[in-house]
Design a protein around this motif. Structure first.
Motif, PDB file in Angstrom:
ATOM      1  N   ASP A  68      43.244  62.851  14.836  1.00 17.96           N
ATOM      2  CA  ASP A  68      43.861  61.830  15.670  1.00 17.96           C
ATOM      3  C   ASP A  68      45.371  62.012  15.807  1.00 17.96           C
ATOM      4  OD1 ASP A  68      41.491  60.475  16.209  1.00 17.96           O
ATOM      5  OD2 ASP A  68      41.617  59.304  14.364  1.00 17.96           O
ATOM      6  N   ASP A  69      45.916  63.090  15.249  1.00 11.72           N
ATOM      7  CA  ASP A  69      47.365  63.302  15.298  1.00 11.72           C
ATOM      8  C   ASP A  69      47.886  63.415  16.725  1.00 11.72           C
ATOM      9  OD1 ASP A  69      47.426  63.250  12.590  1.00 11.72           O
ATOM     10  OD2 ASP A  69      47.923  65.367  12.298  1.00 11.72           O
ATOM     11  N   LEU A  70      47.037  63.852  17.629  1.00 16.20           N
ATOM     12  CA  LEU A  70      47.426  63.997  19.031  1.00 16.20           C
ATOM     13  C   LEU A  70      46.289  63.453  19.896  1.00 16.20           C
ATOM     14  CD1 LEU A  70      49.792  65.334  20.739  1.00 16.20           C
ATOM     15  CD2 LEU A  70      48.154  67.174  21.164  1.00 16.20           C
ATOM     16  N   VAL A 129      48.511  62.416  30.031  1.00 15.40           N
ATOM     17  CA  VAL A 129      49.352  61.758  29.031  1.00 15.40           C
ATOM     18  C   VAL A 129      49.050  62.382  27.668  1.00 15.40           C
ATOM     19  CG1 VAL A 129      49.975  59.595  27.910  1.00 15.40           C
ATOM     20  CG2 VAL A 129      49.368  59.615  30.341  1.00 15.40           C
ATOM     21  N   VAL A 130      50.064  62.951  27.054  1.00 14.36           N
ATOM     22  CA  VAL A 130      49.944  63.563  25.729  1.00 14.36           C
ATOM     23  C   VAL A 130      50.649  62.638  24.742  1.00 14.36           C
ATOM     24  CG1 VAL A 130      50.490  65.572  24.299  1.00 14.36           C
ATOM     25  CG2 VAL A 130      49.900  65.881  26.726  1.00 14.36           C
ATOM     26  N   GLY A 131      49.866  62.025  23.846  1.00 17.14           N
ATOM     27  CA  GLY A 131      50.425  61.029  22.944  1.00 17.14           C
ATOM     28  C   GLY A 131      50.470  61.477  21.495  1.00 17.14           C
ATOM     29  N   LEU A 132      51.663  61.467  20.909  1.00 20.29           N
ATOM     30  CA  LEU A 132      51.830  61.767  19.492  1.00 20.29           C
ATOM     31  C   LEU A 132      51.357  60.561  18.690  1.00 20.29           C
ATOM     32  CD1 LEU A 132      55.454  63.261  19.688  1.00 20.29           C
ATOM     33  CD2 LEU A 132      53.280  64.503  19.788  1.00 20.29           C
ATOM     34  N   ASN A 133      50.581  60.797  17.628  1.00 21.77           N
ATOM     35  CA  ASN A 133      49.923  59.685  16.951  1.00 21.77           C
ATOM     36  C   ASN A 133      49.821  59.913  15.444  1.00 21.77           C
ATOM     37  OD1 ASN A 133      48.495  57.149  17.048  1.00 21.77           O
ATOM     38  ND2 ASN A 133      46.605  58.287  16.696  1.00 21.77           N
ATOM     39  N   ARG A 134      50.973  60.008  14.781  1.00 25.99           N
ATOM     40  CA  ARG A 134      51.008  60.130  13.322  1.00 25.99           C
ATOM     41  C   ARG A 134      51.853  58.981  12.763  1.00 25.99           C
ATOM     42  NH1 ARG A 134      52.950  64.947  10.506  1.00 25.99           N
ATOM     43  NH2 ARG A 134      51.302  64.422   9.021  1.00 25.99           N
ATOM     44  N   PRO A 135      51.346  57.761  12.797  1.00 23.99           N
ATOM     45  CA  PRO A 135      52.156  56.599  12.426  1.00 23.99           C
ATOM     46  C   PRO A 135      52.725  56.654  11.014  1.00 23.99           C
ATOM     47  CG  PRO A 135      49.820  56.025  12.577  1.00 23.99           C
ATOM     48  CD  PRO A 135      49.976  57.379  13.186  1.00 23.99           C
ATOM     49  N   LYS A 136      51.955  57.133  10.037  1.00 22.71           N
ATOM     50  CA  LYS A 136      52.431  57.166   8.651  1.00 22.71           C
ATOM     51  C   LYS A 136      53.528  58.200   8.449  1.00 22.71           C
ATOM     52  CE  LYS A 136      48.171  55.429   6.527  1.00 22.71           C
ATOM     53  NZ  LYS A 136      47.083  55.706   5.545  1.00 22.71           N
ATOM     54  N   ASN A 145      55.316  60.534  13.358  1.00 23.79           N
ATOM     55  CA  ASN A 145      55.053  61.618  14.315  1.00 23.79           C
ATOM     56  C   ASN A 145      55.748  62.923  13.942  1.00 23.79           C
ATOM     57  OD1 ASN A 145      53.399  60.005  15.890  1.00 23.79           O
ATOM     58  ND2 ASN A 145      55.018  59.441  17.320  1.00 23.79           N
ATOM     59  N   ALA A 146      56.027  63.108  12.665  1.00 20.04           N
ATOM     60  CA  ALA A 146      56.683  64.340  12.225  1.00 20.04           C
ATOM     61  C   ALA A 146      55.824  65.553  12.567  1.00 20.04           C
ATOM     62  CB  ALA A 146      56.944  64.282  10.722  1.00 20.04           C
ATOM     63  N   ILE A 147      56.490  66.664  12.838  1.00 18.48           N
ATOM     64  CA  ILE A 147      55.819  67.877  13.295  1.00 18.48           C
ATOM     65  C   ILE A 147      55.219  68.616  12.097  1.00 18.48           C
ATOM     66  CG2 ILE A 147      56.121  70.052  14.527  1.00 18.48           C
ATOM     67  CD1 ILE A 147      58.582  68.742  15.875  1.00 18.48           C
ATOM     68  N   SER A 148      53.905  68.606  12.021  1.00 14.84           N
ATOM     69  CA  SER A 148      53.164  69.248  10.934  1.00 14.84           C
ATOM     70  C   SER A 148      52.438  70.487  11.449  1.00 14.84           C
ATOM     71  CB  SER A 148      52.143  68.267  10.359  1.00 14.84           C
ATOM     72  OG  SER A 148      51.179  67.928  11.352  1.00 14.84           O
ATOM     73  N   LYS A 149      51.837  71.219  10.547  1.00 18.00           N
ATOM     74  CA  LYS A 149      51.037  72.380  10.946  1.00 18.00           C
ATOM     75  C   LYS A 149      49.907  71.956  11.872  1.00 18.00           C
ATOM     76  CE  LYS A 149      51.766  75.271   6.813  1.00 18.00           C
ATOM     77  NZ  LYS A 149      51.089  75.922   5.657  1.00 18.00           N
ATOM     78  N   ASN A 150      49.242  70.863  11.518  1.00 17.99           N
ATOM     79  CA  ASN A 150      48.109  70.406  12.322  1.00 17.99           C
ATOM     80  C   ASN A 150      48.553  69.949  13.706  1.00 17.99           C
ATOM     81  OD1 ASN A 150      45.216  69.591  12.559  1.00 17.99           O
ATOM     82  ND2 ASN A 150      46.135  67.573  12.822  1.00 17.99           N
ATOM     83  N   LEU A 151      49.683  69.233  13.772  1.00 15.84           N
ATOM     84  CA  LEU A 151      50.171  68.770  15.069  1.00 15.84           C
ATOM     85  C   LEU A 151      50.547  69.951  15.954  1.00 15.84           C
ATOM     86  CD1 LEU A 151      50.877  66.364  16.865  1.00 15.84           C
ATOM     87  CD2 LEU A 151      53.178  66.380  15.855  1.00 15.84           C
TER      88      LEU A 151
END
Length: 329
Positions: A65-67, A81-88, A91-97
């Motif tokens: 659900d990160d994106l 629409v591309v939505g960033l979705n890492r609330p905790k 929305n920091a940029i991770s490997k998975n994102l």
């Protein structure tokens, strides 16, 4: 001869971008389960739309659900629409994102029906806080360089999408988050949004294009001031500097920049899609070269729109005093 070579290279790049015209996007697994960013045609007023969108925001710690990617339909068909979705993680940029965004960008790039893209956040008060420093702290030193290179390449691919992409900045866009927004063609921010390349506070420098794109956006001297001092500016100041195109008053649901971006996408959508793509290519390629070469690039791009059915439709619509119906052909 050099001009001819450049034109041939440009045409090859264009053909690569428009290959697989009829391919259907494969992002059904990533699409929203409810009409998160869709338009309510029965009640199109902005306040109702904003309430609907805010009410169905989803929060999840599940990496899948990160994106969230939504291909709009109806009157808004052609808008993605591309939505960033890492609330905790803000929305920091991770490997998975990074991986998920790569997949999304690849599918959007190959879909000829897409006319514009909106990059936004589904998390109130945040656009993207930059790199996921908690994940970064767990990386071996040998992993950091390759990861930053991959993130940089992703942001470059984002900027190289053939259709216009609009960043809707409704909250903080710091470090890599601002670098992501800088790769977009147009940026819209809420007045209360905070933006800055703050890497110097961590004794590093912007590593995903910030040192190159920020000076191109606001000028060398101002970019140096912001980067050297790790300054953070709000949406109003960012608009004054030329960092964003528009700054809008934030609303109760926290998505004013997104709503303005959607309005702009709706202004872009009726235009000739091939013409818009060629205009973007001509501008992006031409701004990096001298005027003479830039004019040759423009000529090569113009030559691509001459044989299209859309150009003939535009002429016919003008003659018949009606709205044109472009198909991207």
């Amino acid at each position: 001869m050099a001009g001819l070579v450049r034109r041939r290279s440009l045409l090859q790049a264009f053909r690569a971008c428009t290959a697989d015209r009829e391919r259907v996007c494969r992002l059904s697994a990533l699409c929203f389960s409810s009409p998160l960013c869709g338009r309510d045609h029965n009640a199109p007023d902005k306040s109702s739309f904003a309430r609907t969108r805010a009410a169905v925001r989803h929060y999840s710690s599940d990496p899948k659900d990160d994106l969230r990617v939504r291909y709009l339909d109806g009157e808004d068909a052609g808008i993605v629409v591309v939505g960033l979705n890492r609330p905790k993680a803000k929305n920091a940029i991770s490997k998975n994102l990074v991986k998920m965004m790569y997949d999304a960008v690849e599918d959007i790039k190959k879909n000829n029906k897409v006319r514009s893209v909106i990059l936004c956040s589904l998390v109130p008060g945040i656009f993207c806080a930059g790199a996921d420093l908690k994940e970064r702290a767990k990386m071996h030193q040998s992993e950091v360089g390759p990861f930053v290179s991959k993130a940089r390449a992703l942001i470059t691919e984002l900027g190289n999408l053939p259709m216009p992409i609009i960043a809707a900045i409704d909250g903080a866009a710091l470090g890599g988050g601002l670098e992501m927004a800088l790769a977009c063609d147009i940026r819209i921010a809420a007045n209360s949004a905070k933006m800055g390349l703050v890497e110097a506070k961590l004794a590093i420098i912007p590593g995903a294009g910030g040192t190159q794109r920020l000076p191109r956006a606001i000028g060398v001297s101002l970019a140096k001031e912001l980067i050297f001092a790790a300054k953070v500016v709000d949406g109003i100041e960012a608009c004054r500097l030329g960092l964003v195109n528009h700054s809008v008053e934030q609303n109760e649901s926290g998505d004013a920049a997104y709503l303005r971006a959607l309005e702009l996408s709706r202004e872009i959508n009726p235009q000739g899609p091939i013409a818009v793509r060629m205009a973007k290519l001509a501008i992006n390629q031409g701004i990096e070269v001298d005027l003479s070469t830039g004019l040759a690039i423009e000529e090569a791009c113009y030559s691509q729109v001459i044989p299209t059915k859309d150009r003939l439709e535009g002429l016919a619509a003008f003659k018949e005093k009606r709205r044109p119906h472009f198909k991207g052909e």
